[in-house]
Scaffold this motif. Structure first.
Motif, PDB file in Angstrom:
ATOM      1  N   SER A 163     -59.266 -28.795  57.317  1.00  0.00           N
ATOM      2  CA  SER A 163     -59.110 -30.156  58.312  1.00  0.00           C
ATOM      3  C   SER A 163     -59.641 -31.792  57.968  1.00  0.00           C
ATOM      4  CB  SER A 163     -59.192 -29.662  59.487  1.00  0.00           C
ATOM      5  OG  SER A 163     -59.583 -31.042  60.411  1.00  0.00           O
ATOM      6  N   TRP A 210     -59.205 -34.822  56.266  1.00  0.00           N
ATOM      7  CA  TRP A 210     -59.452 -36.290  56.660  1.00  0.00           C
ATOM      8  C   TRP A 210     -60.475 -37.414  55.931  1.00  0.00           C
ATOM      9  CZ3 TRP A 210     -57.807 -37.819  61.682  1.00  0.00           C
ATOM     10  CH2 TRP A 210     -58.895 -38.610  62.218  1.00  0.00           C
ATOM     11  N   LYS A 214     -52.826 -37.987  57.410  1.00  0.00           N
ATOM     12  CA  LYS A 214     -53.536 -38.763  58.237  1.00  0.00           C
ATOM     13  C   LYS A 214     -53.550 -37.488  59.202  1.00  0.00           C
ATOM     14  CE  LYS A 214     -57.756 -40.948  60.142  1.00  0.00           C
ATOM     15  NZ  LYS A 214     -58.207 -42.305  59.555  1.00  0.00           N
ATOM     16  N   GLU A 236     -59.949 -34.731  64.782  1.00  0.00           N
ATOM     17  CA  GLU A 236     -60.488 -35.982  64.337  1.00  0.00           C
ATOM     18  C   GLU A 236     -61.974 -35.599  64.332  1.00  0.00           C
ATOM     19  OE1 GLU A 236     -58.199 -38.167  67.092  1.00  0.00           O
ATOM     20  OE2 GLU A 236     -56.766 -38.082  67.175  1.00  0.00           O
ATOM     21  N   SER A 292     -53.571 -33.893  60.506  1.00  0.00           N
ATOM     22  CA  SER A 292     -54.955 -33.287  60.670  1.00  0.00           C
ATOM     23  C   SER A 292     -55.246 -32.652  62.101  1.00  0.00           C
ATOM     24  CB  SER A 292     -56.070 -33.986  60.285  1.00  0.00           C
ATOM     25  OG  SER A 292     -57.601 -33.296  60.425  1.00  0.00           O
TER      26      SER A 292
END
Length: 211
Positions: free
Chosen positions: A133, A137, A159, A165, A162
């Protein structure tokens, strides 16, 4: 298997280091973007996305040796991450072609050295998914700085899928090393939501801490 003095990590590091360079908040694309590597200084040439119906898109990064004029073509499945490294093609100045394939769809030919494989004693945390992830990102934040608008739209879309965050907590250049710290909050099955801090050195995950 590899040229004298080189390993799979030699090829893995180039695109990962490029990401770290691009993530500098003060980065500006000049006449030439060069990065250090085990193959000598490499000059970034282009980025493109190869899309074929029914296949995973391949992200293609082209470099050229600053001195040797050797051409390097790195291909990744969708975005730059150790576990997404598909292949590298090397074309020498005499047109000799060398190609190494590290993975195909659902098949890895050998463990990539840049892939973080440490475990953390906290249930429900999958390190492969967590690091994957973060790499996704970072690609989506970094590459729009050097790619065309159509490819920027691709990264914006990527994005949004993902798993987590991420926030860039710190970015520091120490001599020839680039250190990054990224954080996110993730839910766990047996504990309250946990704060995760990931440290990268030259674009490679080096440490994962739980808060």
């Amino acid at each position: 298997m590899y040229s004298a003095g080189l390993t799979s990590l030699s090829y893995e590091k180039s695109a990962l280091y490029l990401l770290s360079v691009l993530l500098d908040s003060g980065f500006q694309l000049g006449a030439q973007l060069a990065i250090p590597s085990d193959m000598g200084e490499l000059v970034f040439k282009s980025i493109d996305l190869i899309q074929e119906r029914g296949k995973i898109p391949l992200l293609k990064l082209d470099f050229e040796g600053a001195v040797s004029q050797t051409v390097f073509e790195f291909q990744y499945f969708g975005h730059v991450a150790p576990q997404k490294f598909h292949s590298v093609k090397v074309v020498k100045s005499d047109n000799e072609l060398i190609e190494y394939t590290f993975a195909d769809v659902n098949k890895v030919y050998g463990k990539l050295k840049a892939d973080y494989d440490q475990t953390i004693s906290l249930d429900s945390i999958n390190m492969k998914l967590l690091c994957g992830s973060l790499y996704l990102w970072r690609s989506c934040v970094a590459f729009p700085k050097i790619c065309e608008e159509s490819l920027s739209k691709y990264f914006k879309k990527m994005k949004s899928v993902s798993r987590y965050e991420w926030d860039l907590e710190s970015y520091f250049v120490d001599m020839d090393k680039i250190l990054e710290k990224w954080s996110c909050v993730i839910p766990t099955e047996s504990y309250a939501d946990k704060h995760v801090l990931v440290t990268l050195c030259d674009g490679i995950v080096e440490n994962v801490e739980m808060g």
